[in-house]
Every structure is written in structure tokens, then in C-alpha cells.
Design an enzyme around this catalytic site. Structure first.
Site, PDB file in Angstrom:
ATOM      1  N   ASP A 193      88.312   1.479 -41.672  1.00 39.43           N
ATOM      2  CA  ASP A 193      87.592   2.590 -42.236  1.00 39.43           C
ATOM      3  C   ASP A 193      87.440   2.492 -43.822  1.00 39.43           C
ATOM      4  O   ASP A 193      88.391   2.060 -44.780  1.00 39.43           O
ATOM      5  CB  ASP A 193      88.757   3.766 -42.297  1.00 39.43           C
ATOM      6  CG  ASP A 193      88.322   4.972 -42.515  1.00 39.43           C
ATOM      7  OD1 ASP A 193      87.143   5.585 -42.370  1.00 39.43           O
ATOM      8  OD2 ASP A 193      88.681   5.759 -43.627  1.00 39.43           O
TER       9      ASP A 193
ATOM     10  N   GLU B 208      83.619  -0.635 -41.976  1.00 34.07           N
ATOM     11  CA  GLU B 208      82.636   0.752 -42.433  1.00 34.07           C
ATOM     12  C   GLU B 208      82.417   0.074 -43.999  1.00 34.07           C
ATOM     13  O   GLU B 208      83.238   0.551 -44.639  1.00 34.07           O
ATOM     14  CB  GLU B 208      83.504   1.888 -42.143  1.00 34.07           C
ATOM     15  CG  GLU B 208      82.440   2.900 -42.395  1.00 34.07           C
ATOM     16  CD  GLU B 208      83.227   4.193 -42.960  1.00 34.07           C
ATOM     17  OE1 GLU B 208      82.256   5.246 -42.660  1.00 34.07           O
ATOM     18  OE2 GLU B 208      84.258   4.191 -43.399  1.00 34.07           O
TER      19      GLU B 208
ATOM     20  N   HIS C  74      80.950   9.557 -35.594  1.00 32.36           N
ATOM     21  CA  HIS C  74      81.444  11.064 -35.718  1.00 32.36           C
ATOM     22  C   HIS C  74      81.483  11.492 -37.086  1.00 32.36           C
ATOM     23  O   HIS C  74      81.746  12.715 -37.493  1.00 32.36           O
ATOM     24  CB  HIS C  74      82.793  11.041 -35.769  1.00 32.36           C
ATOM     25  CG  HIS C  74      83.560  10.042 -36.673  1.00 32.36           C
ATOM     26  ND1 HIS C  74      83.225   8.561 -36.878  1.00 32.36           N
ATOM     27  CD2 HIS C  74      84.350  10.138 -37.721  1.00 32.36           C
ATOM     28  CE1 HIS C  74      83.780   8.099 -37.844  1.00 32.36           C
ATOM     29  NE2 HIS C  74      84.795   9.206 -38.611  1.00 32.36           N
ATOM     30  N   ASP C  75      80.555  10.746 -38.216  1.00 30.05           N
ATOM     31  CA  ASP C  75      80.285  11.209 -39.465  1.00 30.05           C
ATOM     32  C   ASP C  75      78.730  11.657 -39.539  1.00 30.05           C
ATOM     33  O   ASP C  75      78.255  12.115 -40.581  1.00 30.05           O
ATOM     34  CB  ASP C  75      80.483  10.269 -40.358  1.00 30.05           C
ATOM     35  CG  ASP C  75      82.026   9.840 -40.595  1.00 30.05           C
ATOM     36  OD1 ASP C  75      82.692  10.938 -40.322  1.00 30.05           O
ATOM     37  OD2 ASP C  75      82.208   8.841 -40.955  1.00 30.05           O
TER      38      ASP C  75
ATOM     39  N   ASP D  10      91.164   2.573 -34.873  1.00 31.20           N
ATOM     40  CA  ASP D  10      90.449   2.860 -36.274  1.00 31.20           C
ATOM     41  C   ASP D  10      91.631   2.299 -37.322  1.00 31.20           C
ATOM     42  O   ASP D  10      93.038   2.707 -37.374  1.00 31.20           O
ATOM     43  CB  ASP D  10      90.447   4.253 -36.501  1.00 31.20           C
ATOM     44  CG  ASP D  10      88.912   4.633 -37.256  1.00 31.20           C
ATOM     45  OD1 ASP D  10      88.917   4.259 -38.512  1.00 31.20           O
ATOM     46  OD2 ASP D  10      88.011   5.150 -36.646  1.00 31.20           O
TER      47      ASP D  10
HETATM   48  O1  TEU Z   1      84.199   7.780 -43.786  1.00 27.70           O
HETATM   49  C1  TEU Z   1      83.792   6.935 -45.031  1.00 27.70           C
HETATM   50  C2  TEU Z   1      82.957   7.452 -45.856  1.00 27.70           C
HETATM   51  O2  TEU Z   1      82.446   6.832 -46.632  1.00 27.70           O
HETATM   52  C3  TEU Z   1      82.359   9.008 -45.845  1.00 27.70           C
HETATM   53  O3  TEU Z   1      82.070   9.407 -47.013  1.00 27.70           O
HETATM   54  C4  TEU Z   1      81.121   9.271 -44.844  1.00 27.70           C
HETATM   55  O4  TEU Z   1      80.311   8.384 -45.191  1.00 27.70           O
HETATM   56  C5  TEU Z   1      80.883  10.560 -44.818  1.00 27.70           C
HETATM   57  O5  TEU Z   1      81.900  11.222 -44.247  1.00 27.70           O
HETATM   58  C6  TEU Z   1      79.517  10.786 -44.103  1.00 27.70           C
HETATM   59  O6  TEU Z   1      79.171  12.094 -44.313  1.00 27.70           O
HETATM   60  C7  TEU Z   1      85.307   7.352 -43.165  1.00 27.70           C
HETATM   61  C8  TEU Z   1      85.595   7.979 -42.158  1.00 27.70           C
HETATM   62  O7  TEU Z   1      84.587   7.671 -40.881  1.00 27.70           O
HETATM   63  C9  TEU Z   1      85.455   9.543 -42.035  1.00 27.70           C
HETATM   64  O8  TEU Z   1      85.389  10.269 -40.893  1.00 27.70           O
HETATM   65  C10 TEU Z   1      86.621   9.784 -42.722  1.00 27.70           C
HETATM   66  O9  TEU Z   1      86.398  11.154 -43.380  1.00 27.70           O
HETATM   67  C11 TEU Z   1      86.668   8.929 -44.276  1.00 27.70           C
HETATM   68  O10 TEU Z   1      86.292   7.685 -43.903  1.00 27.70           O
HETATM   69  C12 TEU Z   1      87.875   9.118 -44.865  1.00 27.70           C
HETATM   70  O11 TEU Z   1      88.899   8.433 -44.134  1.00 27.70           O
END
Ligand code: TEU
Length: 564
Positions: A199, A256, A328-329, A98
Site C-alpha cells: 500500500d 501501489e 476500492h479507491d 494488503d
Molecule cells: O491509497 C494510496 C493513495 O495514494 C490514495 O491517495 C489513493 O490514491 C486515493 O485514495 C484515491 O482516491 C492507499 C489505499 O488504497 C487507500 O484505500 C488508503 O486510504 C490509502 O492507501 C491509505 O492507506
């Protein structure tokens, strides 16, 4: 045009804290990952993407990096990481890390130096700005709630953070910062990394005058997204990153990115794209109602099919999207992209079939291959994720009751997908011999890898067959290089498409409805794979030129007479 090396690859995302704990401290680690490489190989995985393992205070689970050159001791050592590189290579696999460079941790030495000397060179690695009228420089709300500006102690300055206040944004407009990033990215790629998942990258572009926007919530703030959306110039930064780092290493990269502007997809993917691929999040965006996550939308089959097919249609012929059900989100796909009657193992197999054979680079998230499900917690205290807590607070501020706010968290929390991987039915689910850092999903005694490995009808065994078909010598090129065309795309319950390449074609069809469907076929077809373990009725129908699918049944058919 020669085919890129990653064109036919399948990626598996590991959330290291929750994958496998080898030392019994309740937290997953690199030794745990090493112990599961044969499992991943057997599943058919080519590239292993690790969510961040850099040294971090874990305010946002490693997405707050304190040292880009060090492995966090909770996960192990650099020697173990090098061993992971060697052991994956030995198995014909690769590692993707990542890359979190929109922000770092407030514990990073750059930020510490900036705080120590707020007008010195390191302050310009970040966005330090004077306040306005006794308050912050602008009225942005961070993604995790509250003002996106935090006072710099002892000054009248503020620093910008798009996410948590412990995640200060890095100033990509400063060439010195960019050099640091390029050096670090090349250091990892020189080690033999296959590439990066990049990310939150769209956020690196800013409007440097940081204008206010009309308030959009009861906190009087406006989402920082408004500013990012109106900013320009990300292509120049990403072009430099590609030319200085990714291209010379022939690295695989996945961006992303959310909400691309019209015409931008063409620049992001394809032969001269800024990334190898970007995730297609359009299906995930459907869950946001008129008031975003506060108004989650129920699964609507036709809208979901429309979003998936629109992504396939929009992707340029020389580019590929990253197709993804969960990460994971996001809540688990088995509880999300299926109608209520199909939220079971049969549905998980059907959804996997529908998704994994699309045109694109398939991404799997740990546990998806077991049909792992959401894990609603009983109280807000049980949630670890900071975003979930921010949402809970925001929902209360909106006037929701605590019970309503908790229900919203249960439906949308990122922790739904972060419970430990379920390896077996024993204590700690085989994830740990200690006390797991996050509660296990209570279904682990029955839903686990060991049980599924011995059950031919399990989700796991089906995923193994599905991936084997996708990568088979006979049909692999059709899936990795073939065109995509929707089929019966106004049918109320069929999700169907044709993949075609070099005069050969495959029809993928899945019945998301609660009733059986029958449909005449245009061309004789041979059964390659079906998801229920009861192929006889379908085989009989095929012999008569008909497609017959039971509810939750998916089938993959060879149509060898069609031209691709
Ligand atoms: O997520 C980026 C992001 O845009 C987040 O707002 C995501 O859409 C949201 O958490 C969804 O509920 C990335 C990573 O994947 C995330 O785990 C991190 O918390 C975030 O960046 C900050 O680095």
C-alpha cells in the site's frame, strides 16, 4: 531466465467489508469469503487479494492497522484465516494480503508508547518534530485534507501523517522499525501467504528536513506529495524488503505506486525488480484535470488508448505491469472507461476484453465481473469514506455550492466501488441477512451474480469465457508470455492489439465507437471469442478477410500464420 510462478496468474481483489457477510451483522467477513471460493474458482481466479483484515479502528477502512498480527474480530479469527489459506490451497489458489506499512493506526501499541514517552525510542518509529514559529514544522496538506502535522499532546512536538491524523507515518529511516516490519512480513509469509499488495509505498521516502513548498490551495498548504516527489532513496528500503522477505519466500508482490520518476520502472519490475509487478494507473490519472479531482475529465477514447498503450510500451521485456480497471479507491470502470453510449453491459464486456488480454497481470475487483456500476448517494451524510468528506469540505472551501460539491463526490467517491457485492436479487442482495453497513446499489434486483449465472449473455458468463480463454492450454502462453503490439492505433474508435508468442499470434479488437467499423485484415483469422452473442456478421466478414465490428463489440482472433 526461468518463468516466475505468478507469470500467468489472475488476481481478484476482495474488499472484505463489502464482499459477503456470513453472520448477519451487516459487515462482510472471512466466513463469507470462504463460502464464495468456489464462485471465484469457477470465474478463473488464481490469487485472492484481501484489502486489510488486520485489527483496526477502521478510520480508513482497515488501512489504519492497530495490530499487524491479529485479524479484526469484525472479520473473524486467525483460525478462519488459516482455514482460508488451506481452502484456497486445496483449490489451487493463493491468498495475497494488503501490506500497509507507510503508516499504522494511532491505536497501534508503537504509537501509544510514543505518545507516552515522546522522546523515547518509540517516538523514533514515527516522525516527531518540533513546531516552527508557533505552528507545525512545515506547510504540508495531508492526502485526506488538513495539515499533515498533528500536535503531540503535552509537548511542542508534532507527528507527521500523510493520510488521516489517525494514520501516523512510520519512520523507515529507523533500522529498528524496519526490523519490526521485516519480522512481521516474514511471519505472514511463513504461514503460507502467496504474497502482498503493498500500500501507498512510494510515500515511505521523505526529505528529512521537511522543507516548505509554495501553497497550492486556498488553505495556504502545499500537497505533501511535493515533498515525497523530491525525496530519494526508496530503492534501498524496498531492496532490503525484497531481499529479507519477498525473495526468500518467492512471494508475489504488487506495488501501489504513483508517478514513478524517469527510469524507475526498470528498477520496480522485471527479473531483479523490487516487486513482481506494479499497478498501471496511467489510465486512472487521466480523470484528473488541471485542478486534480476537482476538475474531473470526461472519458476521451484516444487519450485513454494512448495511456494504456504507453504503459505497455514502457514496460521492460522481462517485467509485467498489473493491469487494472477498478479497485476500492476508484469509481467503477463501467461508468468511467467507456463513452456514454457504451456505459452498459455490452460496454462492460468490451472493456473487459480490451483490458484482460493486455500484457501484464490482470487484476479484477469484486463486482467488476457483474458490470457493477457507481452508486451516487443523495446526500454527503450517506457517504462513509473519509476522503469523500475531505473532498466535499475542500470543494466548499474552493467556493463551490453544496450541490456542486456533492456532484463532485458522486463522480469521484471511493464509495462508488465499496457498496456491497450483489449476490442475488433477494433482501440484502444475498450479501447479508441483516442491515448492510453501506447502502446497496439500487440496481441489485436485476444486476446480481445469481441472475447472471443463469443468463448465457450476462457479463459474468462472458467474463468466465474470457478468463478461460486467457488461461487456456491452447492460447494461455500467448497471453501470459507473448509480446504486445498496437494495431490501427490512430483509428478513431478501434482499440486493437496483437499478442504474439512462439510463432502464434492473437488479434484483440474492440469497437468503442457508436458506428460499425470495417477494416481489412492482413492475414486470415479465426474467431476465438466475441462479446455480443451475435457472431454471424463478424464470421461472414472474416471469411472475406475483413474485420467487421458492431458498436460495443469486441473480438479475439487467432492469426496463426504470423510470426511472434
Ligand atoms: O491509497 C494510496 C493513495 O495514494 C490514495 O491517495 C489513493 O490514491 C486515493 O485514495 C484515491 O482516491 C492507499 C489505499 O488504497 C487507500 O484505500 C488508503 O486510504 C490509502 O492507501 C491509505 O492507506
Amino acid at each position: 531466465m526461468s518463468k516466475p510462478w505468478w507469470q500467468d496468474k489472475l488476481v481478484y481483489q476482495i474488499y472484505p467489508k463489502s464482499f459477503c457477510d456470513a453472520n448477519g451483522d451487516g459487515v462482510g467477513d472471512l466466513a463469507g469469503v470462504l463460502s464464495k471460493l468456489d464462485y471465484l474458482k469457477q470465474l478463473g481466479v488464481d490469487l485472492v487479494w484481501l484489502s486489510p483484515i488486520y485489527r483496526s479502528p477502521f478510520v480508513d477502512q482497515g488501512y489504519d492497522v492497530a495490530d499487524y498480527y491479529a485479524i479484526d474480530p469484525a472479520f473473524g479469527s486467525m483460525e478462519q484465516f488459516d482455514q482460508l489459506l488451506a481452502e484456497t490451497r486445496r483449490r489451487g489458489m493463493g491468498v495475497v494480503m494488503d501490506l500497509v506499512v507507510n503508516h499504522c493506526s494511532d491505536q497501534h501499541v508503537w504509537f501509544q508508547k510514543a505518545l507516552a514517552d515522546p522522546t523515547g525510542p518509540y517516538a523514533d518509529y514515527f516522525y516527531f518534530r518540533p513546531g516552527k514559529e508557533g505552528g507545525p514544522p512545515s506547510n504540508y496538506r495531508a492526502y485526506f485534507g488538513g495539515s499533515a502535522w498533528e500536535p503531540v499532546p503535552g509537548t511542542d512536538l508534532y507527528y507527521l501523517h500523510s493520510f488521516a491524523k489517525q494514520q501516523p507515518d512510520l519512520n523507515w529511516y529507523n533500522p529498528a522499525l524496519r526490523e519490526e516490519i521485516f519480522r512481521m512480513v516474514n511471519w505472514w509469509l511463513d504461514k503460507g501467504l502467496a504474497g502482498f499488495r503493498v500500500d501507498a509505498i512510494i510515500n515511505i521516502q521523505k526529505q528529512l528536513d521537511f522543507p516548505d513548498y509554495p501553497a497550492d490551495g486556498p488553505d495556504g498548504l502545499a500537497s505533501i506529495w511535493r515533498m515525497v516527489q523530491d525525496a530519494e532513496g526508496i530503492e534501498a528500503f524496498l531492496g532490503e524488503l525484497r531481499d529479507r522477505c519477498f525473495a526468500p519466500h518467492d512471494a508475489f508482490t504488487v506495488g501501489e505506486v504513483f508517478n514513478l520518476k524517469d527510469g524507475q520502472l526498470r528498477q520496480f519490475v522485471g527479473e531483479h525488480g523490487l516487486f513482481s509487478t506494479i499497478f498501471d494507473f496511467a489510465p486512472h490519472m487521466l480523470a484528473s484535470g488541471p485542478n486534480g479531482w476537482q476538475t474531473p475529465e470526461e472519458f476521451k477514447f484516444a487519450a485513454w488508448r494512448g495511456a494504456v498503450f504507453a504503459g505497455q510500451a514502457a514496460c521492460p521485456a522481462d517485467g509485467l505491469l498489473g493491469t487494472i480497471i477498478e479497485n476500492h479507491d476508484e469509481p467503477r470502470g463501467s461508468c468511467r472507461f467507456l463513452p456514454a453510449h457504451a456505459q452498459n453491459d455490452a460496454g462492460a464486456k468490451m472493456l473487459g476484453t480490451a483490458s484482460l488480454l493486455l500484457r501484464g497481470i490482470p487484476f479484477l475487483y469484486q463486482g467488476q465481473e457483474l458490470g457493477m456500476r457507481n452508486c451516487p448517494m443523495d446526500s454527503i451524510e450517506e457517504y462513509d469514506d473519509l476522503e469523500t468528506h475531505a473532498r466535499y469540505d475542500a470543494a466548499l472551501l474552493e467556493g463551490k455550492t453544496p450541490a456542486e460539491a456533492l456532484a463532485l463526490c458522486q463522480a469521484t467517491s471511493r464509495d462508488n466501488a465499496r457498496t456491497p457485492m450483489q449476490w442475488n436479487g433477494g433482501p440484502g442482495a444475498g450479501f447479508t441477512t441483516g442491515r448492510p453497513w453501506m447502502r446497496l446499489n439500487p440496481d441489485y434486483p436485476t444486476r446480481n451474480a445469481a441472475a447472471q449465472q443463469t443468463d448465457e449473455n450476462s457479463v459474468l458468463r462472458y467474463y468466465q469465457r474470457l478468463i478461460a480463454l486467457r488461461k487456456s492450454g491452447e492460447w494461455g502462453e500467448v497471453f501470459s508470455e507473448g509480446s504486445f503490439a498496437p494495431v490501427w492505433d490512430t483509428h478513431p474508435s478501434l482499440f486493437a492489439y496483437r499478442r504474439a508468442f512462439a510463432g502464434r499470434a492473437v488479434l484483440v479488437a474492440a469497437n468503442f465507437g457508436a458506428q460499425p467499423v470495417e477494416q481489412p485484415l492482413e492475414t486470415p483469422a479465426r474467431l476465438l471469442l466475441e462479446s455480443t452473442g451475435s457472431p454471424a456478421p463478424l464470421a461472414a466478414a472474416l471469411a472475406k478477410g475483413q474485420l467487421a465490428l458492431a458498436p460495443c463489440q469486441a473480438a479475439v482472433l487467432a492469426e496463426e500464420t504470423l510470426q511472434g
